[in-house]
Design an enzyme around this catalytic site. Sequence first.
Site, short mmCIF file in Angstrom:
data_model
loop_
_atom_site.label_atom_id
_atom_site.label_comp_id
_atom_site.label_asym_id
_atom_site.label_seq_id
_atom_site.Cartn_x
_atom_site.Cartn_y
_atom_site.Cartn_z
N HIS A 20 10.80 3.16 -11.82
CA HIS A 20 10.06 3.77 -12.94
C HIS A 20 10.78 5.03 -13.43
CE1 HIS A 20 6.17 1.95 -11.11
NE2 HIS A 20 6.43 1.28 -12.22
N LYS A 44 -6.33 -4.09 -9.52
CA LYS A 44 -5.49 -3.74 -8.37
C LYS A 44 -6.22 -2.76 -7.45
CE LYS A 44 -1.07 -4.44 -10.73
NZ LYS A 44 0.13 -3.81 -11.29
N ARG A 97 13.07 -5.82 -14.70
CA ARG A 97 14.01 -5.99 -13.59
C ARG A 97 14.67 -7.36 -13.62
NH1 ARG A 97 9.24 -4.34 -9.70
NH2 ARG A 97 8.34 -5.65 -11.34
N SER A 134 5.91 -1.21 -7.23
CA SER A 134 4.81 -0.45 -6.65
C SER A 134 4.05 -1.28 -5.62
CB SER A 134 3.84 0.01 -7.74
OG SER A 134 4.47 0.90 -8.62
#
Length: 164
Positions: A20, A44, A97, A134
């Site tokens: 990030h 989440k 990514r 994360s």
Amino acid sequence: MAVPRIAVVPGSFDPITLGHLDVIGRAAGIFDELHVLVVHNPDKTALIPFADRVSLIQDSIAEAGIRGRITVTSWNVGLLVDYCTDVGATVLVKGVRGQTDLVYETPMAIVNRDLAGVETVFLLPNPEHAHVSSSLVRQVDSLGGDVRPYVPGAVARFLRPNES
Ligand code: PNS
């Protein structure tokens, strides 16, 4: 005078990772003004309390020496594009990514453009962060592993205040 290009970098940032931070640094070099926006994701299970994520991002940006007009704040009501409209941002920045990220992000990017004309710019982080997420950090941390290779120092100290 040219209209300043304002971009929003949204995310859960639970926690902010080195990937990030890499994307934030690249975006800060492209846009006149950046809003790093912590967005509440009810789907989440949180590791870091919502309120602490903002200060951890601020500390991480400062420690990394990233310069520019950067605002870090949070948002938990309404559409992301409503925040963009409120602050005059015309661009969302997302780090990708690889193909999986792009497949996940593409429908959201199109919907955000349909909703409010907000374009999404995809930036490629340094490949050395390609495996960092994360969710992986949350899992390693919850099982007692060392997350220092994946997160800024401020986050590592927050998670393990008694370790150097
Ligand atoms: O770090 P994350 O969890 O991948 O971030 C996802 C986030 C917060 C960027 C995403 O969930 C999002 O865009 N939420 C805003 C909700 C919204 O506006 N949805 C409608 C258009 S896609």
